[in-house]
Motif scaffolding. Structure first.
Motif, mmCIF file in Angstrom:
data_model
loop_
_atom_site.group_PDB
_atom_site.id
_atom_site.type_symbol
_atom_site.label_atom_id
_atom_site.label_comp_id
_atom_site.label_asym_id
_atom_site.label_seq_id
_atom_site.Cartn_x
_atom_site.Cartn_y
_atom_site.Cartn_z
ATOM 1 N N UNK A 83 27.264 25.937 61.533
ATOM 2 C CA UNK A 83 27.213 25.005 62.651
ATOM 3 C C UNK A 83 28.328 25.327 63.631
ATOM 4 N N UNK A 84 27.986 25.241 64.905
ATOM 5 C CA UNK A 84 28.947 25.521 65.964
ATOM 6 C C UNK A 84 28.909 24.372 66.973
ATOM 7 N N UNK A 85 30.061 24.069 67.522
ATOM 8 C CA UNK A 85 30.149 23.044 68.568
ATOM 9 C C UNK A 85 30.221 23.768 69.906
ATOM 10 N N UNK A 86 29.265 23.463 70.755
ATOM 11 C CA UNK A 86 29.269 24.006 72.108
ATOM 12 C C UNK A 86 29.867 22.924 72.994
ATOM 13 N N UNK A 87 31.044 23.210 73.516
ATOM 14 C CA UNK A 87 31.825 22.186 74.213
ATOM 15 C C UNK A 87 31.705 22.293 75.724
ATOM 16 N N UNK A 88 31.787 21.107 76.352
ATOM 17 C CA UNK A 88 31.870 21.062 77.807
ATOM 18 C C UNK A 88 33.228 21.595 78.237
ATOM 19 N N UNK A 89 33.296 22.004 79.480
ATOM 20 C CA UNK A 89 34.523 22.551 80.045
ATOM 21 C C UNK A 89 35.338 21.405 80.627
ATOM 22 N N UNK A 90 36.627 21.393 80.317
ATOM 23 C CA UNK A 90 37.501 20.404 80.936
ATOM 24 C C UNK A 90 37.630 20.710 82.422
ATOM 25 N N UNK A 91 37.776 19.663 83.206
ATOM 26 C CA UNK A 91 38.012 19.863 84.620
ATOM 27 C C UNK A 91 39.124 18.945 85.094
ATOM 28 N N UNK A 92 39.695 19.303 86.190
ATOM 29 C CA UNK A 92 40.757 18.493 86.789
ATOM 30 C C UNK A 92 40.280 18.010 88.147
ATOM 31 N N UNK A 93 40.942 16.986 88.635
ATOM 32 C CA UNK A 93 40.569 16.393 89.909
ATOM 33 C C UNK A 93 41.793 16.373 90.813
ATOM 34 N N UNK A 102 49.648 3.846 101.646
ATOM 35 C CA UNK A 102 49.736 2.653 102.499
ATOM 36 C C UNK A 102 49.187 3.010 103.872
ATOM 37 N N UNK A 103 48.321 2.141 104.402
ATOM 38 C CA UNK A 103 47.812 2.275 105.777
ATOM 39 C C UNK A 103 47.775 0.899 106.398
ATOM 40 N N UNK A 104 47.739 0.837 107.693
ATOM 41 C CA UNK A 104 47.635 -0.462 108.379
ATOM 42 C C UNK A 104 46.181 -0.760 108.677
ATOM 43 N N UNK A 105 45.913 -2.000 109.034
ATOM 44 C CA UNK A 105 44.536 -2.431 109.277
ATOM 45 C C UNK A 105 43.933 -1.812 110.523
ATOM 46 N N UNK A 106 44.761 -1.211 111.381
ATOM 47 C CA UNK A 106 44.187 -0.557 112.558
ATOM 48 C C UNK A 106 43.567 0.796 112.214
ATOM 49 N N UNK A 107 43.840 1.288 111.013
ATOM 50 C CA UNK A 107 43.217 2.540 110.538
ATOM 51 C C UNK A 107 41.830 2.173 110.046
ATOM 52 N N UNK A 108 40.823 2.520 110.784
ATOM 53 C CA UNK A 108 39.464 2.068 110.490
ATOM 54 C C UNK A 108 38.762 2.907 109.416
ATOM 55 N N UNK A 109 39.166 4.133 109.269
ATOM 56 C CA UNK A 109 38.527 4.968 108.238
ATOM 57 C C UNK A 109 39.520 5.991 107.713
ATOM 58 N N UNK A 110 39.281 6.368 106.479
ATOM 59 C CA UNK A 110 40.092 7.397 105.828
ATOM 60 C C UNK A 110 39.127 8.401 105.216
ATOM 61 N N UNK A 111 39.331 9.654 105.531
ATOM 62 C CA UNK A 111 38.506 10.710 104.925
ATOM 63 C C UNK A 111 38.876 10.841 103.456
ATOM 64 N N UNK A 112 37.869 10.850 102.615
ATOM 65 C CA UNK A 112 38.075 11.061 101.183
ATOM 66 C C UNK A 112 37.733 12.522 100.879
ATOM 67 N N UNK A 113 38.652 13.212 100.232
ATOM 68 C CA UNK A 113 38.474 14.647 100.032
ATOM 69 C C UNK A 113 38.811 15.084 98.600
ATOM 70 N N UNK A 114 38.383 14.296 97.652
ATOM 71 C CA UNK A 114 38.629 14.667 96.258
ATOM 72 C C UNK A 114 37.850 15.934 95.918
ATOM 73 N N UNK A 115 38.482 16.784 95.119
ATOM 74 C CA UNK A 115 37.854 18.038 94.702
ATOM 75 C C UNK A 115 38.012 18.166 93.196
ATOM 76 N N UNK A 116 36.906 18.396 92.528
ATOM 77 C CA UNK A 116 36.934 18.672 91.087
ATOM 78 C C UNK A 116 36.975 20.177 90.864
ATOM 79 N N UNK A 117 37.667 20.608 89.829
ATOM 80 C CA UNK A 117 37.773 22.051 89.555
ATOM 81 C C UNK A 117 36.422 22.671 89.222
#
Length: 166
Positions: free
Chosen positions: A119-129, A136-151
């Motif tokens: 028997x063998x275990x076929x494992x998923x690959x670990x990834x980082x984010x 901190x931002x003020x309420x006049x900042x209407x939008x923030x770009x989200x740019x998360x990247x997974x390995x």
């Protein structure tokens, strides 16, 4: 096969061997002597080792089971949704545990070998984010770009804890 007063064994089975002497001018013919020869098949064993685990990104693993008879070994997997056999390779489809049975059916000279299961275990690959946003931002900042990247390069999904705020 009989040749030059020798019997050459070809395969397992039972054969009858008769010894005759017809006599000559001085001797009477001897009574024929009949003997039974039973030729038995040889036993064989399989040696088969696997690493305890592999990463699914490797895509395949060479299988190295050998029989001490020199006859080729056959493979079978327990779960074809996780892996399958292609020649002497275990091809990965997804992560999980998979059992591989190595067997050898025998032939005219060798008995069938006892199967060996590993028997063998076929494992998923670990990834980082990687995910950077201002803390901190003020309420006049209407939008923030989200740019998360997974390995892994897979699509990142976002979730907000309080939809009344953002």
């Amino acid at each position: 096969m009989l040749l030059d007063n020798k019997i050459y064994i070809k395969k397992a089975g039972i054969c009858i061997i008769s010894a005759n002497q017809n006599g000559n001018s001085e001797y009477e013919a001897a009574k024929t002597v009949v003997k039974t020869l039973k030729v038995e098949k040889l036993n064989q064993t399989i040696n088969f080792n696997l690493p305890p685990s592999v990463l699914v990104d490797k895509n395949w693993l060479d299988l190295n089971a050998i029989s001490n008879s020199g006859l080729s070994v056959n493979y079978e997997v327990s779960d074809s949704s996780i892996a399958y056999i292609q020649g002497n390779r275990l091809m990965f489809l997804s992560s999980g545990y998979c059992s591989i049975k190595a067997s050898q059916n025998g032939n005219d000279i060798y008995n069938e070998a006892n199967s060996v299961v590993r028997t063998i275990k076929i494992e998923k690959i670990n990834q980082t984010m990687q995910f950077d946003i201002p803390q901190i931002v003020s309420t006049d900042k209407k939008e923030i770009d989200l740019n998360a990247i997974g390995s892994s390069g897979l699509i990142v999904e976002y979730e907000v804890s309080d939809t009344n705020i953002a």
